[in-house]
Scaffold this active site. Structure first.
Site, PDB file in Angstrom:
ATOM      1  N   LYS A 248      41.313  32.119  56.630  1.00 54.95           N
ATOM      2  CA  LYS A 248      41.423  31.062  55.620  1.00 54.95           C
ATOM      3  C   LYS A 248      41.312  29.668  56.270  1.00 54.95           C
ATOM      4  O   LYS A 248      41.249  29.555  57.486  1.00 54.95           O
ATOM      5  CB  LYS A 248      42.723  31.226  54.829  1.00 54.95           C
ATOM      6  CG  LYS A 248      42.897  32.619  54.220  1.00 54.95           C
ATOM      7  CD  LYS A 248      41.848  32.959  53.151  1.00 54.95           C
ATOM      8  CE  LYS A 248      41.659  34.445  52.942  1.00 54.95           C
ATOM      9  NZ  LYS A 248      42.617  35.113  52.105  1.00 54.95           N
TER      10      LYS A 248
HETATM   11  C1  LIG Z   1      43.025  36.387  51.372  1.00 52.22           C
HETATM   12  C2  LIG Z   1      43.160  36.511  49.904  1.00 52.22           C
HETATM   13  C3  LIG Z   1      44.361  36.937  49.312  1.00 52.22           C
HETATM   14  C4  LIG Z   1      45.511  37.493  50.077  1.00 52.22           C
HETATM   15  O1  LIG Z   1      46.007  36.693  51.089  1.00 52.22           O
HETATM   16  P1  LIG Z   1      46.972  37.326  52.207  1.00 52.22           P
HETATM   17  O2  LIG Z   1      47.634  36.125  52.818  1.00 52.22           O
HETATM   18  O3  LIG Z   1      46.082  38.042  53.165  1.00 52.22           O
HETATM   19  O4  LIG Z   1      47.931  38.232  51.560  1.00 52.22           O
HETATM   20  C5  LIG Z   1      44.449  36.903  47.928  1.00 52.22           C
HETATM   21  N1  LIG Z   1      43.416  36.518  47.171  1.00 52.22           N
HETATM   22  C6  LIG Z   1      42.244  36.129  47.690  1.00 52.22           C
HETATM   23  C7  LIG Z   1      41.144  35.701  46.780  1.00 52.22           C
HETATM   24  C8  LIG Z   1      42.075  36.131  49.079  1.00 52.22           C
HETATM   25  O5  LIG Z   1      40.889  35.783  49.585  1.00 52.22           O
END
Ligand SMILES: *Cc1c(COP(=O)(O)O)cnc(C)c1O
Length: 387
Positions: free
Chosen positions: A186
């Site tokens: 992210k």
């Molecule tokens: C990465 C992601 C999540 C989950 O995030 P985590 O921190 O890995 O639990 C949820 N929704 C979307 C669209 C994502 O890309």
């Protein structure tokens, strides 16, 4: 001749500075490595950045969605509207809560579900809507919020892709309720982690309680560097707190977010320019409303007819040329469990399915160079010229 880089270019890589490493090392040496002072600072810094009233640091965005659905009291008989073009975690958690996910299609070229796509699926059983800010572009929040408030249900933004995204001049997270992710791919990372921003005082208190065993006290005890030992269970809760190791990393990352996103944006512009004449490759379109893109991902669709090759073959061929790619996302409703248990089949969500077979995320991360973009585009052209 095949254009091939000597070194593999991953599709994503976190940007970790010496200062980040020093901050994490300080925590490791400090004698207090789990939730403590650094969490408090990280939450305050996230509020200061976004303008959010409350920021609640978490072990993951998925954990945040879990306690969110619990706090909202969702369960059997309740329908939750969300796109199928999303990460599986949201839908899994809706099912695990005993509620029913109702899949919403997306715009074919933004991958964002529009307010009218949501409204088509509203019934008397609809109890929540979870739009996704996709790839760094925001969902159309104003009409979505109006719709949710008219029906009298919560709107929870999946903001995993939207750290730094703006909608109508305001940062995602500044109003309403949004869940961010700090997974390593992210825009900023805490190793694993997440943050819920909300302007709802009661919801914030409930989430703080649920994220840590249901203990009613969230005060950080400065003497013991942790929870006051007298804290009592007010309801059974979970354990989704972020470590101070992660929070220290997050603080350093947040301080560089604007720079990260500026670089992402420049690289994305370069991709668009270099891919402009490549007819087989279709980048996403940006939404028409006023917004600022966080360029979490640079997603293209392979025009499989023109390219005379499948997306999977395209990804394989790029990998052969040392270019990594990602897939965000395979339609959730067509995954084995949802096909078999919910009777989902192709044809239900045309734009989602069309994209599910064609999307591919190209390398994009702040430490990439313009030459890396050139290498990726050259490899794409080489793949297409050889089919
Ligand atoms: C990465 C992601 C999540 C989950 O995030 P985590 O921190 O890995 O639990 C949820 N929704 C979307 C669209 C994502 O890309």
């Amino acid at each position: 001749m095949t254009a091939k880089r000597s070194e593999f270019l991953p599709f994503s890589k976190p940007s970790i500075s010496d200062a980040d490493i020093a901050a994490v090392t300080d925590v490791l040496r400090s004698g207090w490595i789990t939730t403590g002072r650094r969490n408090t600072e990280f939450e305050a810094a996230f509020c200061a950045y976004t303008g959010a009233k409350h920021s609640i640091a978490l072990a993951s965005a998925t954990g945040g969605m879990h306690i969110m659905l619990k706090a909202l009291g969702l369960g059997p008989g309740d329908e939750v509207l969300t796109p199928s073009m999303t990460w599986v975690s949201t839908v899994n958690l809706v099912v695990l809560a005993g509620a029913t996910p109702v899949f919403v299609d997306v715009d074919r070229d933004t991958l964002i579900a529009s307010p009218s796509m949501f409204s088509e699926k509203v019934t008397s059983r609809t109890k929540a809507m979870i739009p996704v800010h996709f790839a760094g572009a925001p969902a159309d929040l104003h009409p979505l919020r109006r719709m949710a408030s008219d029906i009298g249900i919560p709107l929870i933004e999946d903001a995993a892709h939207a750290v730094g995204t703006e909608y109508m001049g305001r940062l995602v997270g500044s109003d309403g309720t949004a869940i961010f992710s700090f997974h390593p791919i992210k825009n900023i990372t805490t190793g694993e982690g997440g943050m819920i921003c909300t302007d709802d005082d009661r919801l914030a208190e409930r989430l703080r309680q649920l994220k840590f065993h249901g203990l009613g006290v969230d005060a950080f005890d400065r003497q013991t560097q942790g929870r006051a030992p007298q804290a009592e269970v007010l309801e059974p809760g979970y354990k989704y707190n972020l470590t101070d190791i992660g929070a220290a990393l997050g603080l350093g990352q947040l301080s560089r977010l604007v720079e990260f996103n500026r670089k992402r944006s420049e690289l994305a512009a370069l991709y668009r320019a270099r891919l402009a004449g490549v007819d087989e490759i279709l980048p996403l379109r940006e939404p028409a409303y006023t917004m600022k893109h966080a360029w979490h991902l640079f997603i293209v669709r392979v025009d499989t007819d023109k390219a005379r090759m499948s997306r999977d073959a395209f990804m394989r061929e790029l990998k052969e040329r040392n270019i990594g790619t990602g897939l965000h996302f395979r339609a959730v409703h067509l995954q084995k469990y949802y096909r078999e248990k919910m009777g989902m089949k192709p044809g239900l969500l045309p734009a989602t399915e069309w994209n599910s077979d064609r999307i591919c995320s190209l390398p994009l991360f702040p430490d990439m160079t313009p030459e890396d973009v050139t290498d990726a585009v050259d490899a794409i052209k080489d793949v297409l010229s050889k089919r």
